[in-house]
Design a protein around this motif. Sequence first.
Motif, mmCIF file in Angstrom:
data_model
loop_
_atom_site.group_PDB
_atom_site.id
_atom_site.type_symbol
_atom_site.label_atom_id
_atom_site.label_comp_id
_atom_site.label_asym_id
_atom_site.label_seq_id
_atom_site.Cartn_x
_atom_site.Cartn_y
_atom_site.Cartn_z
ATOM 1 N N LYS A 1 -3.252 -6.765 -8.952
ATOM 2 C CA LYS A 1 -4.001 -5.603 -8.477
ATOM 3 C C LYS A 1 -5.476 -5.952 -8.328
ATOM 4 O O LYS A 1 -6.050 -6.621 -9.175
ATOM 5 C CB LYS A 1 -3.878 -4.424 -9.455
ATOM 6 N N THR A 2 -6.051 -5.468 -7.242
ATOM 7 C CA THR A 2 -7.485 -5.642 -7.030
ATOM 8 C C THR A 2 -8.215 -4.442 -7.637
ATOM 9 O O THR A 2 -7.585 -3.468 -8.074
ATOM 10 C CB THR A 2 -7.810 -5.726 -5.524
ATOM 11 N N LYS A 3 -9.532 -4.493 -7.611
ATOM 12 C CA LYS A 3 -10.331 -3.379 -8.133
ATOM 13 C C LYS A 3 -10.011 -2.083 -7.378
ATOM 14 O O LYS A 3 -9.911 -1.012 -7.978
ATOM 15 C CB LYS A 3 -11.816 -3.716 -8.036
ATOM 16 N N GLU A 4 -9.825 -2.187 -6.071
ATOM 17 C CA GLU A 4 -9.498 -1.010 -5.259
ATOM 18 C C GLU A 4 -8.108 -0.453 -5.592
ATOM 19 O O GLU A 4 -7.811 0.702 -5.314
ATOM 20 C CB GLU A 4 -9.549 -1.342 -3.756
ATOM 21 N N GLN A 5 -7.249 -1.274 -6.151
ATOM 22 C CA GLN A 5 -5.882 -0.860 -6.487
ATOM 23 C C GLN A 5 -5.720 -0.544 -7.964
ATOM 24 O O GLN A 5 -4.609 -0.330 -8.437
ATOM 25 C CB GLN A 5 -4.906 -1.981 -6.104
ATOM 26 N N SER A 6 -6.820 -0.468 -8.691
ATOM 27 C CA SER A 6 -6.744 -0.298 -10.147
ATOM 28 C C SER A 6 -6.072 1.008 -10.561
ATOM 29 O O SER A 6 -5.540 1.100 -11.662
ATOM 30 C CB SER A 6 -8.132 -0.400 -10.776
ATOM 31 N N ASP A 7 -6.080 2.029 -9.690
ATOM 32 C CA ASP A 7 -5.427 3.299 -10.012
ATOM 33 C C ASP A 7 -3.919 3.272 -9.747
ATOM 34 O O ASP A 7 -3.210 4.197 -10.145
ATOM 35 C CB ASP A 7 -6.044 4.440 -9.212
ATOM 36 N N TYR A 8 -3.440 2.250 -9.044
ATOM 37 C CA TYR A 8 -2.008 2.159 -8.754
ATOM 38 C C TYR A 8 -1.218 2.130 -10.066
ATOM 39 O O TYR A 8 -1.633 1.516 -11.035
ATOM 40 C CB TYR A 8 -1.672 0.891 -7.973
ATOM 41 N N CYS A 9 -0.095 2.782 -10.054
ATOM 42 C CA CYS A 9 0.802 2.809 -11.205
ATOM 43 C C CYS A 9 2.109 2.130 -10.774
ATOM 44 O O CYS A 9 2.760 2.579 -9.833
ATOM 45 C CB CYS A 9 1.033 4.249 -11.613
ATOM 46 N N ILE A 10 2.469 1.051 -11.460
ATOM 47 C CA ILE A 10 3.600 0.219 -11.045
ATOM 48 C C ILE A 10 4.634 0.168 -12.172
ATOM 49 O O ILE A 10 4.282 -0.060 -13.326
ATOM 50 C CB ILE A 10 3.123 -1.207 -10.705
ATOM 51 N N VAL B 1 5.663 1.837 -6.711
ATOM 52 C CA VAL B 1 4.201 1.803 -6.777
ATOM 53 C C VAL B 1 3.692 3.179 -6.366
ATOM 54 O O VAL B 1 3.888 3.603 -5.223
ATOM 55 C CB VAL B 1 3.600 0.714 -5.853
ATOM 56 N N PHE B 2 3.066 3.891 -7.323
ATOM 57 C CA PHE B 2 2.405 5.165 -7.050
ATOM 58 C C PHE B 2 0.934 4.897 -6.817
ATOM 59 O O PHE B 2 0.355 4.011 -7.448
ATOM 60 C CB PHE B 2 2.553 6.127 -8.223
ATOM 61 N N PRO B 3 0.283 5.686 -5.939
ATOM 62 C CA PRO B 3 -1.134 5.437 -5.650
ATOM 63 C C PRO B 3 -2.059 5.725 -6.823
ATOM 64 O O PRO B 3 -3.134 5.154 -6.911
ATOM 65 C CB PRO B 3 -1.430 6.371 -4.478
ATOM 66 N N ASP B 4 -1.646 6.631 -7.734
ATOM 67 C CA ASP B 4 -2.476 6.892 -8.918
ATOM 68 C C ASP B 4 -1.635 7.578 -9.984
ATOM 69 O O ASP B 4 -0.521 8.021 -9.735
ATOM 70 C CB ASP B 4 -3.719 7.710 -8.573
ATOM 71 N N LYS B 5 -2.187 7.653 -11.177
ATOM 72 C CA LYS B 5 -1.452 8.178 -12.327
ATOM 73 C C LYS B 5 -1.188 9.685 -12.249
ATOM 74 O O LYS B 5 -0.352 10.198 -12.969
ATOM 75 C CB LYS B 5 -2.180 7.806 -13.611
ATOM 76 N N SER B 6 -1.859 10.394 -11.354
ATOM 77 C CA SER B 6 -1.640 11.837 -11.232
ATOM 78 C C SER B 6 -0.209 12.147 -10.767
ATOM 79 O O SER B 6 0.274 13.262 -10.974
ATOM 80 C CB SER B 6 -2.649 12.463 -10.277
ATOM 81 N N ASN C 1 0.861 -1.169 0.000
ATOM 82 C CA ASN C 1 0.000 0.000 0.000
ATOM 83 C C ASN C 1 0.905 1.228 0.000
ATOM 84 O O ASN C 1 1.584 1.485 0.993
ATOM 85 C CB ASN C 1 -0.915 0.012 1.214
ATOM 86 N N PRO C 2 0.933 1.985 -1.094
ATOM 87 C CA PRO C 2 1.860 3.115 -1.165
ATOM 88 C C PRO C 2 1.596 4.195 -0.118
ATOM 89 O O PRO C 2 2.483 4.978 0.190
ATOM 90 C CB PRO C 2 1.649 3.671 -2.579
ATOM 91 N N ASN C 3 0.411 4.210 0.464
ATOM 92 C CA ASN C 3 0.081 5.227 1.465
ATOM 93 C C ASN C 3 0.575 4.855 2.862
ATOM 94 O O ASN C 3 0.503 5.673 3.768
ATOM 95 C CB ASN C 3 -1.429 5.469 1.485
ATOM 96 N N ASP C 4 1.079 3.639 3.036
ATOM 97 C CA ASP C 4 1.524 3.185 4.354
ATOM 98 C C ASP C 4 2.972 3.548 4.679
ATOM 99 O O ASP C 4 3.450 3.218 5.755
ATOM 100 C CB ASP C 4 1.388 1.664 4.467
ATOM 101 N N TYR C 5 3.675 4.201 3.780
ATOM 102 C CA TYR C 5 5.114 4.370 3.962
ATOM 103 C C TYR C 5 5.551 5.805 4.210
ATOM 104 O O TYR C 5 6.733 6.107 4.197
ATOM 105 C CB TYR C 5 5.862 3.761 2.773
#
Length: 177
Positions: A84-93, A109-114, A36-40
């Motif tokens: 990737k799960t549906k909830e992780q579909s925005d992750y960019c790896i 792993v970025f949380p989203d493409k932005s 989870n990229p937000n956990d770090y």
Amino acid sequence: MVQWEFDGSKRKIRGLRRRYKTLVNDLTDLTKTMPNPNDYGLGYWHLHLPFSQEYIDSKNTPNKLRRDIMQKLIERVDYLINIKTKEQSDYCIYAIVSLPNLFDSQIVVFPDKSWFDGFFERNSKEQKWIPLDSDRNIIKEWNLVLSSDLKVRGFKEIISDDDINYEGEIWFIGELN
């Protein structure tokens, strides 16, 4: 392709095969589940190569081993994308392959493409990324295998600081805009 300087007397590095197997096992274990990229605390997750720099960047390390390490990075990126799960579909790896200092390579792993907005634009006095010619291709140069949905972008990196002057290449391989 970035070449390593070589004086003609390449000596075998003891324990390299064992160390490579340990790298593969560690890399596989560390990417077994989606981070989870937000956990770090950084807003993204990244993993540097779990391998000693003195072995990976030694002039005596065979290019076949470097190629195998690059291929393993690509395989782990592909694996993470596929779990990737549906909830992780925005992750960019993606993987960053750094040459000639392969030790600086990593998986990100970025949380989203932005996060990519302006990411590839580096043009300051201290750091420049110059897009490499479209005829350059790390996949062909190193005989790597790439699944069709992964993208590749290469840059010449120039770092100029008071005590550091460095030129190399950075290749991004994965889910890129």
